[in-house]
Write an enzyme that holds these catalytic residues in place. Sequence first.
Site, mmCIF file in Angstrom:
data_model
loop_
_atom_site.group_PDB
_atom_site.id
_atom_site.type_symbol
_atom_site.label_atom_id
_atom_site.label_comp_id
_atom_site.label_asym_id
_atom_site.label_seq_id
_atom_site.Cartn_x
_atom_site.Cartn_y
_atom_site.Cartn_z
ATOM 1 N N GLY A 57 0.822 -1.185 0.000
ATOM 2 C CA GLY A 57 0.000 0.000 0.000
ATOM 3 C C GLY A 57 0.864 1.247 0.000
ATOM 4 O O GLY A 57 2.088 1.196 0.121
ATOM 5 N N ASP A 115 8.227 -8.134 -3.624
ATOM 6 C CA ASP A 115 7.179 -8.419 -4.604
ATOM 7 C C ASP A 115 7.582 -9.561 -5.527
ATOM 8 O O ASP A 115 6.780 -10.459 -5.815
ATOM 9 C CB ASP A 115 6.879 -7.167 -5.436
ATOM 10 N N HIS A 233 9.571 4.232 -2.132
ATOM 11 C CA HIS A 233 9.524 3.758 -0.745
ATOM 12 C C HIS A 233 10.506 4.544 0.114
ATOM 13 O O HIS A 233 11.031 4.047 1.094
ATOM 14 C CB HIS A 233 9.864 2.263 -0.664
ATOM 15 N N GLY A 425 -4.240 39.489 2.960
ATOM 16 C CA GLY A 425 -2.911 40.065 2.779
ATOM 17 C C GLY A 425 -2.654 40.615 1.397
ATOM 18 O O GLY A 425 -1.551 41.096 1.121
ATOM 19 N N LEU A 525 -15.366 48.275 1.966
ATOM 20 C CA LEU A 525 -15.156 49.562 1.297
ATOM 21 C C LEU A 525 -16.465 50.333 1.119
ATOM 22 O O LEU A 525 -16.462 51.546 0.864
ATOM 23 C CB LEU A 525 -14.451 49.372 -0.042
ATOM 24 N N GLY A 586 -9.896 47.688 2.655
ATOM 25 C CA GLY A 586 -10.549 48.150 1.438
ATOM 26 C C GLY A 586 -11.116 49.534 1.581
ATOM 27 O O GLY A 586 -11.057 50.358 0.647
#
Length: 602
Positions: A57, A115, A233, A425, A525, A586
Amino acid sequence: MTIGKHWVYDKHEDLVSTHLLALAKSNPAVRLIPDEKVIYNPKKETKKVVVISGGGGGHEPLHAAYVGDNLIDAAVSGAIFASPSTRQIMAAIRKVGSKKDGEGTLIVVKNYTGDILHFGLAAERAKADGYNVELLPVTDDVAVGREQNKMVGRRALAGTALVHKIVGGASSAKDKNYDLADIAKLGNLINSNLVTIGASLDRTSVPGKSEDDEEQEEEQLHPESAELGLGIHNEPGQRLDPIPHIKDLLKTMFEKLLSSEDKDRHYVDFKNDDEYVLLINNIGGTSTLELYVIAEKILESIPLSKKPKRILISDFVTSLNAPGFSITLLNLSNITDFDQHEILAYIDVPTNAPGWKPKTYDSKLWDAPGDNFDESPIKDDEDPVTSSLKIDGQLYFGKALKSALENLLKEEPKITHYDTKVGDGDCGETLAAGANSILKALESNKSFQEHLDDPVATLSVITELVEESMGGTSGGLYSIYLTALVQNLQKLKEVSIETVSGALESSLYDGLFKYTRARTGGRTLIDTLQPFVDTLVKGKDLKAALEAAKKGCNSTGDLKAKFGRASYVADEEFQDGGDGKIPDPGAVGLLAIIEGYINSLN
């Protein structure tokens, strides 16, 4: 360096098994054998070569999510980065395999020691039980040289996904009747013409290991480093200090993929005019946005004369959350025993396997000459909207507008500071981008300068500049208001403080307010704009309107935000040190524009 964070699960929970449960529940076309971690396609097809794969997995969507029509028939999952057992693999073979003549089972396995051993042993046991089985190891990595690892050889990387898709498509091709020998031959030819190399900004982190785990902590890269040729891995590659520019990195990667000078790592011959498939793989933690940026840089950098026959971009073979990508090339021109168009058809054939995300397109679309880019129907040199209205353009759009924008730019650092405290920001930078765009046009755009005496023409150009240069909420609000103002000015017969104030009012109440719920008291604003407009309409006095705008702007320091990111900020964040209260950025920005404009007229 801090390792990747993970959610907390029950201690010793088998995350691979849990993942398979959800995969099976969300995919009605497959079945799961929970005890053996085997996902399989229950659809029975006669005279079909069965394709089985699997492995540890942590590489999802490989392998389990590739089970489906026209792809693989069964997948066996081991624990994270660990091979499944022979028992598990045998369960898959017995469930979907066949002992009938003419049929057979191809086992596609990544070339890693565990494997190869477990799948190889299962294949031999299956043969002893009467199954016709062939083993196909995938070996597409070019980072591992022949001398570096003579015992195991090249590793399997993202090329595994292409092998899955092609042999899966071929084994399901009803018009071919391929037997096991044919499918195995095709798979080996694909594998022998694959090259892959990966790069990452860091290693992966395994769920269940904490930051206190010394082994995992040691595996992380330095913040200023990247890695080339890493394994899936956490096998180390070549450390790159500092992180290279993407163009320089890609040049190095293509040298390793295509160059014949390094005899130890030159595995596949590529001629300049060869036909090939390009696969770009997200190793796990790269955002979709950045993956496609990298893809464009890859397409710009490929040192081959022809465009790819197919371009596949997705997460194919991952290493959990590793923030990297890999490049895979399949040389089609070297494969002469199978028709190139058939191989492409096996890539294109649709599948219901949830892990195969590239969309299927008609081959004619891929073969179409040229590119698929069009010119914009909007021309930069289009004449602006004009009117018969006349004003002193040098005063109102030369001197006054320039003064307003320069006053805004002077206030930008303060606006930015405020917005870093209570917003995203970017408010100051957004307003500055719009201001600089307009100032540049005032200085160098002849068409703009020629129409200064026409307020409709000038404002229509300003509106376009704002739309192009300003993003975010501020850009949207300014653009909508200015667009409405241009439309309302077009209706005027003459320019006066009465008519213009009426146009400003209509643009606010019948224009902007249709698209935003922001009103005075909402800490936006609008707390500057609405008092200014209302006062100007009522008294036709610019100085009084300016004072109302100042009062409205200053009041935002005491207001609770009702819109945008500021509405989620804790109350204490609105203090700018000491007892100072942060006003809405604003509102401050708009006040700077209004103040600079009106003061220049005196």
